[in-house]
Design a protein around this motif. Structure first.
Motif, PDB file in Angstrom:
ATOM      1  N   HIS A   1       0.816  -1.077  -0.112  1.00 55.44           N
ATOM      2  CA  HIS A   1      -0.337   0.285  -0.242  1.00 55.44           C
ATOM      3  C   HIS A   1       1.209   0.627  -0.328  1.00 55.44           C
ATOM      4  O   HIS A   1       0.580   1.926   0.748  1.00 55.44           O
ATOM      5  CB  HIS A   1      -0.973  -0.097   1.441  1.00 55.44           C
TER       6      HIS A   1
ATOM      7  N   GLY B   1       0.185  -3.040  -4.309  1.00 53.06           N
ATOM      8  CA  GLY B   1      -0.989  -3.981  -3.808  1.00 53.06           C
ATOM      9  C   GLY B   1      -0.416  -4.251  -2.076  1.00 53.06           C
ATOM     10  O   GLY B   1      -0.582  -3.256  -1.185  1.00 53.06           O
ATOM     11  N   ASP B   2      -1.263  -4.875  -2.032  1.00 49.07           N
ATOM     12  CA  ASP B   2      -1.421  -5.947  -0.675  1.00 49.07           C
ATOM     13  C   ASP B   2      -0.601  -6.404  -0.425  1.00 49.07           C
ATOM     14  O   ASP B   2      -0.291  -6.662   1.118  1.00 49.07           O
ATOM     15  CB  ASP B   2      -2.533  -6.780  -0.870  1.00 49.07           C
TER      16      ASP B   2
ATOM     17  N   THR C   1       0.816  -1.070 -10.066  1.00 54.90           N
ATOM     18  CA  THR C   1      -0.121  -0.410 -10.362  1.00 54.90           C
ATOM     19  C   THR C   1       1.257   0.975 -10.860  1.00 54.90           C
ATOM     20  O   THR C   1       1.191   1.625 -10.245  1.00 54.90           O
ATOM     21  CB  THR C   1      -0.889   0.413 -10.077  1.00 54.90           C
TER      22      THR C   1
END
Length: 152
Positions: free
Chosen positions: A70, A123-124, A92
């Motif tokens: 994150h 991401g996560d 991303t």
């Protein structure tokens, strides 16, 4: 009895010959490798063509970059072509001017943009990247956008 000793002798000579051949050639066989092209492109992920390489002495730089979960990297540019391979996690990519995004998953490669302000976001889970730059000595691989921190 002579036949038995003769067979043993022939077997011993054969084994010695094979051992000598293996010692000379080594235990490894010679064969072509299996090639898998991960990326071959003339443009970056945001659709802009690569128009030139930098002039001067070529210098290849490969880095391994880990991004915490994150986390968005600071906005930045690259002065020359480079390729990113996602070792783990997802990345991303965001193009600041157009708002265009691209999600790159583990095992995928992408050509990064040149001279366009962009950033990557994890991401996560941690995102681990292998990045190779085709640059020149003395030129930084990443340039922070005005008012931003360094990417790494």
């Amino acid at each position: 009895m002579i036949s038995k000793y003769r067979t043993i002798g022939i077997t011993a000579v054969t084994i010695a010959s094979l051992t000598a051949v293996l010692a000379q050639t080594g235990a490894n066989s010679v064969a072509s490798g299996k090639r898998e092209i991960l990326l071959q492109t003339t443009e970056s992920w945001n659709g802009k063509p690569y128009t030139h390489y930098p002039t001067g002495q070529p210098q290849l730089t490969t880095i391994k970059l880990t991004i915490a979960p994150h986390t968005a990297l600071p906005w930045h540019t690259h002065p020359f072509p480079n390729v990113v391979y996602v070792l783990s996690g997802t990345l991303t990519l965001h193009d600041k001017a157009t708002g265009k995004t691209l999600v790159v998953h583990q095992g995928q490669a992408v050509g990064e943009s040149v001279d366009d302000v962009h950033r990557g976001e994890s991401g996560d889970e941690p995102t681990i990247l292998l990045i190779t730059y085709a640059g020149t000595p003395g030129v930084p691989t990443s340039v922070p956008a005005k008012g931003e921190k360094a990417e790494y």
